[in-house]
Design a protein around this motif. Structure first.
Motif, PDB file in Angstrom:
ATOM      1  N   VAL A 253     -30.971   0.800  -0.529  1.00  0.00           N
ATOM      2  CA  VAL A 253     -30.237   1.579  -1.531  1.00  0.00           C
ATOM      3  C   VAL A 253     -30.120   3.009  -1.012  1.00  0.00           C
ATOM      4  CG1 VAL A 253     -30.162   2.384  -3.916  1.00  0.00           C
ATOM      5  CG2 VAL A 253     -31.075   0.112  -3.400  1.00  0.00           C
ATOM      6  N   ASP A 254     -28.902   3.425  -0.766  1.00  0.00           N
ATOM      7  CA  ASP A 254     -28.631   4.751  -0.219  1.00  0.00           C
ATOM      8  C   ASP A 254     -28.399   5.730  -1.370  1.00  0.00           C
ATOM      9  OD1 ASP A 254     -27.722   7.024   1.071  1.00  0.00           O
ATOM     10  OD2 ASP A 254     -26.301   5.963   2.359  1.00  0.00           O
ATOM     11  N   GLU A 255     -29.351   6.630  -1.590  1.00  0.00           N
ATOM     12  CA  GLU A 255     -29.309   7.556  -2.726  1.00  0.00           C
ATOM     13  C   GLU A 255     -29.023   8.996  -2.290  1.00  0.00           C
ATOM     14  OE1 GLU A 255     -32.218   5.356  -5.988  1.00  0.00           O
ATOM     15  OE2 GLU A 255     -32.964   7.131  -4.924  1.00  0.00           O
ATOM     16  N   ALA A 256     -28.102   9.179  -1.378  1.00  0.00           N
ATOM     17  CA  ALA A 256     -27.798  10.527  -0.886  1.00  0.00           C
ATOM     18  C   ALA A 256     -27.421  11.486  -2.015  1.00  0.00           C
ATOM     19  CB  ALA A 256     -26.678  10.466   0.151  1.00  0.00           C
ATOM     20  N   TYR A 257     -26.796  10.974  -3.070  1.00  0.00           N
ATOM     21  CA  TYR A 257     -26.277  11.829  -4.145  1.00  0.00           C
ATOM     22  C   TYR A 257     -27.052  11.694  -5.447  1.00  0.00           C
ATOM     23  CZ  TYR A 257     -22.381  12.076  -0.886  1.00  0.00           C
ATOM     24  OH  TYR A 257     -21.626  12.276   0.252  1.00  0.00           O
ATOM     25  N   VAL A 258     -28.239  11.115  -5.403  1.00  0.00           N
ATOM     26  CA  VAL A 258     -28.935  10.750  -6.635  1.00  0.00           C
ATOM     27  C   VAL A 258     -29.315  11.955  -7.492  1.00  0.00           C
ATOM     28  CG1 VAL A 258     -31.310  10.754  -5.756  1.00  0.00           C
ATOM     29  CG2 VAL A 258     -30.631   9.105  -7.537  1.00  0.00           C
ATOM     30  N   ASP A 259     -29.478  13.129  -6.894  1.00  0.00           N
ATOM     31  CA  ASP A 259     -29.886  14.293  -7.679  1.00  0.00           C
ATOM     32  C   ASP A 259     -28.753  14.880  -8.522  1.00  0.00           C
ATOM     33  OD1 ASP A 259     -32.742  14.793  -7.083  1.00  0.00           O
ATOM     34  OD2 ASP A 259     -32.018  14.840  -5.032  1.00  0.00           O
ATOM     35  N   PHE A 260     -27.551  14.352  -8.360  1.00  0.00           N
ATOM     36  CA  PHE A 260     -26.441  14.750  -9.237  1.00  0.00           C
ATOM     37  C   PHE A 260     -26.284  13.771 -10.397  1.00  0.00           C
ATOM     38  CE2 PHE A 260     -25.264  16.230  -4.924  1.00  0.00           C
ATOM     39  CZ  PHE A 260     -25.260  17.595  -5.173  1.00  0.00           C
ATOM     40  N   ALA A 261     -27.040  12.689 -10.370  1.00  0.00           N
ATOM     41  CA  ALA A 261     -27.040  11.687 -11.434  1.00  0.00           C
ATOM     42  C   ALA A 261     -28.085  12.076 -12.479  1.00  0.00           C
ATOM     43  CB  ALA A 261     -27.341  10.313 -10.844  1.00  0.00           C
ATOM     44  N   PRO A 262     -28.122  11.385 -13.606  1.00  0.00           N
ATOM     45  CA  PRO A 262     -29.128  11.703 -14.626  1.00  0.00           C
ATOM     46  C   PRO A 262     -30.545  11.654 -14.069  1.00  0.00           C
ATOM     47  CG  PRO A 262     -27.449  10.275 -15.552  1.00  0.00           C
ATOM     48  CD  PRO A 262     -27.161  10.359 -14.090  1.00  0.00           C
TER      49      PRO A 262
ATOM     50  N   SER B 164     -33.476   7.735  -9.558  1.00  0.00           N
ATOM     51  CA  SER B 164     -33.898   7.237  -8.246  1.00  0.00           C
ATOM     52  C   SER B 164     -34.740   5.969  -8.367  1.00  0.00           C
ATOM     53  CB  SER B 164     -34.700   8.304  -7.502  1.00  0.00           C
ATOM     54  OG  SER B 164     -35.194   7.783  -6.282  1.00  0.00           O
ATOM     55  N   LEU B 165     -34.472   5.041  -7.450  1.00  0.00           N
ATOM     56  CA  LEU B 165     -35.258   3.808  -7.388  1.00  0.00           C
ATOM     57  C   LEU B 165     -36.391   3.906  -6.364  1.00  0.00           C
ATOM     58  CD1 LEU B 165     -32.483   1.048  -7.576  1.00  0.00           C
ATOM     59  CD2 LEU B 165     -33.618   2.303  -9.421  1.00  0.00           C
ATOM     60  N   ALA B 166     -36.625   5.097  -5.813  1.00  0.00           N
ATOM     61  CA  ALA B 166     -37.689   5.252  -4.822  1.00  0.00           C
ATOM     62  C   ALA B 166     -39.045   4.728  -5.317  1.00  0.00           C
ATOM     63  CB  ALA B 166     -37.803   6.713  -4.391  1.00  0.00           C
ATOM     64  N   PRO B 167     -39.431   4.962  -6.574  1.00  0.00           N
ATOM     65  CA  PRO B 167     -40.728   4.439  -7.026  1.00  0.00           C
ATOM     66  C   PRO B 167     -40.820   2.913  -6.990  1.00  0.00           C
ATOM     67  CG  PRO B 167     -39.988   6.197  -8.484  1.00  0.00           C
ATOM     68  CD  PRO B 167     -38.829   5.860  -7.588  1.00  0.00           C
ATOM     69  N   TRP B 168     -39.691   2.225  -6.929  1.00  0.00           N
ATOM     70  CA  TRP B 168     -39.706   0.767  -6.913  1.00  0.00           C
ATOM     71  C   TRP B 168     -40.298   0.199  -5.630  1.00  0.00           C
ATOM     72  CZ3 TRP B 168     -34.759  -1.962  -9.189  1.00  0.00           C
ATOM     73  CH2 TRP B 168     -34.537  -1.522 -10.496  1.00  0.00           C
ATOM     74  N   VAL B 169     -40.320   0.965  -4.555  1.00  0.00           N
ATOM     75  CA  VAL B 169     -40.725   0.375  -3.272  1.00  0.00           C
ATOM     76  C   VAL B 169     -42.177  -0.086  -3.274  1.00  0.00           C
ATOM     77  CG1 VAL B 169     -39.010   1.770  -2.046  1.00  0.00           C
ATOM     78  CG2 VAL B 169     -41.392   2.565  -2.156  1.00  0.00           C
TER      79      VAL B 169
END
Length: 400
Positions: free
Chosen positions: A207-216, A220-225
């Motif tokens: 999952v490529d989250e390059a822009y995740v900090d502009f989302a609510p 981020s799904l990083a904690p899912w790992v």
């Protein structure tokens, strides 16, 4: 699906030569430098960098004659602190791979899991082009499962992805961009979860989250790992942190995958200036500035969403509004239909005669007649709106 029931098997999914890889080691892997040691192990220049120094620059260049920390534990800890939301299952430096931008992680994953000329990756067009570029460089075939091109929202289709994964065991990596580029839409976490829950596929979901900090916040799904052994979540400091020039990307994943990625990377790929600037950006003071700048961008994004429809010839917004850009249709005439001809003419006219550079995206699936526009400053957005109105007005007048 829990880690214990996942069909993912690192020993059979990763390339055998990567599993056997003995990473490059230096003396400082065995004897950590505490700042007091005499360092005569790495053939460095003990007299310092060949730079003309001033009082103001001496601190900035201190230590540049020494190789950077190959492990970057301090910087990795700062990344973990940024994304840790589960105190009972925290992210640790062992969950991280740091690379030269997200592009290094994209390429490293292919080299880790895909045998050239045999294995494949899956992408979901329209999406970031480097997945396919890196695949071609590595002689890896790309299987494409389009986003939903009919709705205008360009959503992920997890059932179709899972069908493709079931049909082809040679697909080893599936790339999902969230928020998407060029769609700007955050992917539904339940859709990602459905792909992760595939009952038989032995592969890696990226999952490529390059822009995740502009989302609510909390997207981020990083904690899912910590719960999914085959999940990789890529992030970057290039976008919301405004540090594109230092080229730093991070990949959160399970410790076994992170270890393989770190084994195959160059030993000193994260430079000392890059590490120092990144750590400062992730500090408490840096995060305050980042939040302030993101707030400004979101305000200007709202302005463009409100004012662009008032420009004659602007059509629908496609995708979503979770990034620092928007994807918008350009029409063949006010009130008409999307047109690649007019969109391309507007793109060229803006750049060549008005000094405003956007991106033409009309050649991608689901993006017919579209321009992608990055959200700029208040002044830049004002000029974009003014000059786009001028360019489209001239195009329509010439064709009347």
């Amino acid at each position: 699906m829990t880690a214990s029931t996942s069909p993912f098997n690192l020993e059979t999914c990763a390339r055998p030569n990567i599993l056997k890889l003995v990473p490059y080691r230096c003396a400082r892997d065995d004897y950590k430098d505490d700042g007091t040691n005499i360092l005569l192990d790495a053939n460095e220049n003990a007299y310092g960098p060949s730079l003309p120094l001033t009082a103001s620059s001496t601190a900035e260049t201190a230590g540049l004659n020494r190789y950077p920390d190959p492990h970057q534990h301090v910087l990795k800890s700062a990344f973990c602190a940024l994304r840790n939301t589960n105190p009972t299952k925290p992210l640790t430096p062992e969950n991280l791979f740091l690379g030269v931008g997200s592009d290094e992680a994209i390429d490293a994953l292919l080299r880790c899991f895909c045998t050239p000329g045999k294995d494949k990756i899956l992408t979901c067009p329209p999406t970031y082009g480097m997945y396919s570029v890196s695949a071609q460089v590595n002689d890896i075939e790309v299987v494409k499962v389009d986003l939903n091109l009919e709705s205008g929202n360009l959503e992920l289709r997890p059932d179709s992805i899972n069908e493709a994964l079931s049909q082809d065991a040679n697909i080893k990596v599936a790339y999902i961009c969230s928020p998407g580029n060029p769609t700007g839409a955050l992917v539904d976490p339940e859709a990602v979860k459905k792909v992760l829950a595939h009952p038989t596929w032995n592969g890696v979901v990226v999952v490529d989250e390059a822009y995740v900090d502009f989302a609510p916040e909390g997207s981020s799904l990083a904690p899912w790992v910590v719960d999914y052994p085959n999940l990789v979540v890529m992030q970057t400091l290039s976008k919301a942190f405004g540090l594109a020039g230092i080229r730093l990307g991070a990949a959160f994943t399970s410790p076994p995958i992170a270890q393989l990625l770190n084994n195959l990377k160059a030993p000193y790929s994260i430079s000392t200036p890059t590490s120092s600037l990144a750590y400062t950006a992730l500090s408490e003071a840096g995060l305050v500035i980042k939040s302030e700048n993101v707030a400004k961008i979101l305000s200007q994004r709202a302005r463009l969403l409100q004012e662009l429809p008032n420009v004659p010839g602007i059509g629908r917004f496609l995708g979503g509004f979770d990034a620092n850009f928007i994807l918008v249709e350009i029409l063949d005439r006010p009130g008409g239909k999307p047109s690649n001809t007019v969109a391309l003419a507007a793109y060229k006219g803006l750049a060549e005669t008005r000094g405003v550079v956007v991106r033409f995206r009309g050649g991608e699936n689901g993006c017919f007649g579209c321009l992608r526009m990055t959200v700029g400053t208040e002044d830049e957005n004002g000029r974009l709106l003014e000059r786009l109105r001028e360019i489209l007005g001239g195009i329509y007048s010439a064709s009347a």
